[in-house]
Design a protein around this motif. Sequence first.
Motif, short mmCIF file in Angstrom:
data_model
loop_
_atom_site.label_atom_id
_atom_site.label_comp_id
_atom_site.label_asym_id
_atom_site.label_seq_id
_atom_site.Cartn_x
_atom_site.Cartn_y
_atom_site.Cartn_z
N THR B 106 -1.54 -8.64 -10.60
CA THR B 106 -0.36 -7.60 -10.45
C THR B 106 -0.04 -7.23 -11.85
O THR B 106 0.02 -6.05 -12.34
CB THR B 106 0.82 -7.97 -9.96
OG1 THR B 106 0.42 -8.07 -8.45
CG2 THR B 106 1.82 -6.90 -9.63
N GLY B 107 -0.07 -8.18 -12.66
CA GLY B 107 0.43 -8.01 -14.21
C GLY B 107 1.94 -8.27 -14.24
O GLY B 107 2.71 -8.18 -13.26
N ASP B 108 2.10 -8.72 -15.61
CA ASP B 108 3.72 -9.19 -15.78
C ASP B 108 4.45 -7.88 -16.07
O ASP B 108 3.95 -6.62 -16.15
CB ASP B 108 3.69 -9.95 -17.11
CG ASP B 108 3.45 -11.32 -17.28
OD1 ASP B 108 3.57 -12.23 -16.17
OD2 ASP B 108 2.41 -11.53 -18.03
N ALA B 109 5.76 -7.95 -15.79
CA ALA B 109 6.77 -6.81 -15.82
C ALA B 109 6.61 -6.15 -17.44
O ALA B 109 6.44 -6.98 -18.10
CB ALA B 109 8.13 -6.91 -15.56
N VAL B 110 6.77 -4.73 -17.64
CA VAL B 110 6.76 -4.13 -18.63
C VAL B 110 7.82 -4.71 -19.79
O VAL B 110 7.46 -5.12 -20.84
CB VAL B 110 6.98 -2.85 -18.77
CG1 VAL B 110 7.26 -2.22 -20.26
CG2 VAL B 110 5.52 -2.06 -18.20
N PRO B 111 9.17 -4.88 -19.38
CA PRO B 111 10.25 -5.44 -20.20
C PRO B 111 10.02 -6.93 -20.93
O PRO B 111 10.69 -7.05 -21.71
CB PRO B 111 11.27 -5.21 -19.34
CG PRO B 111 11.24 -4.35 -18.13
CD PRO B 111 9.62 -4.62 -17.85
N PHE B 122 1.72 0.08 -11.89
CA PHE B 122 1.43 -0.52 -10.49
C PHE B 122 1.41 0.62 -9.61
O PHE B 122 1.96 0.59 -8.43
CB PHE B 122 3.14 -1.20 -10.30
CG PHE B 122 3.34 -2.35 -11.46
CD1 PHE B 122 2.69 -3.36 -11.44
CD2 PHE B 122 4.46 -1.95 -12.52
CE1 PHE B 122 3.06 -4.44 -12.48
CE2 PHE B 122 4.58 -3.04 -13.43
CZ PHE B 122 4.02 -4.27 -13.36
N ASP B 123 0.29 1.39 -9.85
CA ASP B 123 0.02 2.20 -8.82
C ASP B 123 -0.78 1.39 -7.47
O ASP B 123 -0.54 1.73 -6.47
CB ASP B 123 -1.39 3.14 -9.20
CG ASP B 123 -1.55 4.12 -8.42
OD1 ASP B 123 -0.96 4.60 -7.41
OD2 ASP B 123 -2.69 4.91 -8.55
N ASP B 125 -1.50 -2.45 -6.21
CA ASP B 125 -1.09 -4.35 -6.47
C ASP B 125 -2.38 -4.80 -6.27
O ASP B 125 -3.66 -4.43 -6.20
CB ASP B 125 -0.09 -4.55 -5.28
CG ASP B 125 -0.36 -4.35 -4.05
OD1 ASP B 125 -1.78 -4.65 -3.70
OD2 ASP B 125 0.50 -4.44 -3.07
#
Lengths: 214, 294
Positions: B106-111, B122-123, B125
Motif C-alpha cells: 500500500t505504501g506509507d502515508a505521505v505525512p 492510493f488509487d 490498494d
Amino acid sequence: MKSITKQKSFDEIKEQLEGLDKVYVIGCGTCATMTKTGGIEEVQCMKDRLQELGKIVTGSTVIPTACDEMTEVALKENNGAINSSSCILVMSCALGVHKVSCYIDKPVIPALDTLFIGLEDEPGNFHEVCAQCGHCVLGQTAGICPLTACHKGLLNGPCGGTNKGKCEVDITKDCAWTLIYQRLEAQGRLDMMRKYQPPKNFQATPRPRTIKIA
Amino acid sequence: MATRFKEALNSGKFVITSEIGPPKGTNIEKMHHHIDLLKDRVVAMNVTDHQSSVMRFPSIGGCLAIKERGGEPILQMTCRDRNRLALQAELLFAYTRGVRNVLCLTGDAVPVGDHKEAKGVFDLDSLQLLRTIRLLESGKDLGGNDLDGAVEFCAGAIVTPEANPIEPQLLKFEKKIEVGAEFFQTQAIYDLDNFAKFMKFARQFSVKILAGIVLLTSARMAKYMTENVPGIFVPQNLIDELAAAPKGEALNKGIEIAGRMIAALKKDSVCDGVHVMAIGREELVPDILAAAGF
C-alpha cells in the motif's frame, strides 16, 4: 451539523481586505453558529477587530441559514448598509459565500475556511463522516466510512501501519479498519470484510459535480 | 517461465532475500556496491519504493541496476504515488526489462515522509494491485482492454505478524492469498514465539513466508522501533541484551542477534526463509549471514 468551518487567521482576513475600507459583515445562524465560527458573538467580535484595524463597519447581520433562499431577502432588507460598503465579509461556510455572491456584485470575502461535512461527537469536537464520493460503501463497512476515516481511503482492510488500533498518521485517531472489524464482528458480519472490493470508480463523483433532479 | 527467485521458493531450501535502498540523488555508486556485495549471497534483492514516503531514486531503476549486474531483483511497488494507469504501465515496462518479481505494498502515508504536502494517490490498494497483476497476465488491463503482449510475474505482498490487533491483518493476509499472492515478506519480527504462532496460522495456506529480519544497531534504536514504528515489537530481553553490550559493541551484538534469529528459524523450519533489512547498512548483510552460519 453539516459544514464544519474554522476561522481564517486575522492576518489573512486583513490581507484580503486590503484597499477595502468599508465592510459589511454577514454571519450564519446554522452551521457556523454551532461551530462558533460565524454566530452572533463571532460577528460582533469580528466587527470590533475590524474597527480596531481602522475599517468602517457599515453594518452586519446573521442570516438564519446563509445557504438557503432567505439570504436574498436578508440582503434586500439590509440594502442600505450593504450599498454603502466596499465589500462583504462572510462568516459562513463556502455555501453561504457562494449564495451571497449570487446577489451582490461587490467583492465577497470569506472569513472562514470550509473543512468538511461532519458530525459533532462531543461538544466542540467535530469529525468528518462523508467525503461525498458518490458511491456509498457504509452498508459493507458497518456504518464507518473508510474513505473518510482511513487516512489512505483503503477499501480492503487495514494497512500495515495500524498500531494498537490507532492510525499511523495520527496516534490519537482510531484505525478505521480496526473499528470496522470490531463492529462487523459484533454484528456477525465479518464476511463483508472478507469480500474483495474492486478498485473504486472515482468517476462516480463527476467534476464539477452537478445533478438535475427531474 | 519461473524466475530464479520463484524456483528457489519452490526448491524447499531456506530462501534468503535482502533489500537495497536506492540513493537520494544520482550518485548510484553505493547502491552498485551493495548490489555487487549481495547479488551472490542472497537469492534476490528487493528495491524499496520511496521508503517511509521519502523521495528517492526509483525502485524500477534499482531493479534494472540489479539486472545489469547479474542479480535477481524484486520490484517493490507502492500504491501511494501512482494511479492505476501508471502502476500498470510500470509493470509492462518492468516485464520487458526482465524484472519478474513484484512485491505489492500500500505504501506509507505521505505525512510521515519528506514531501509532507504531496497528494497521496492510493488509487488502488495492495490487494487490488495484486489482482491487477493477475489480470495483466491474462492479457487484459483494468479497463477491460486487450494487451498486445502480456506479463508474467512472481507476485507477493507483506504481512505484519506483530500487528495489534492481529485479526484484521490476518483477514487481509487471507484476502491477499485469494487474489494471487505467492509469497510474503513479513514486517520485522523479533519475538520468535509470537512468530511461530503466526506461522501455525499461515501454514494452512500454500504460500511461502519469508520472515522479516531488521538489524538492530543499538538498544536506543531497538527501543525507538518498538515505541514508534507501527507493527514492530522488540521484546525487552533483546533491548537489555543490546544495552549490556560493551561500549562500541552494540552493532556487533545486533548482528549476532539477527544471525541467531535466522539460524533458529532455519533450524526448526519455522518458515520458508528470511528477508534481511539492514536499512542503509546493506554492507553488513554478509556479516549477518555469516553470524547465521551461511
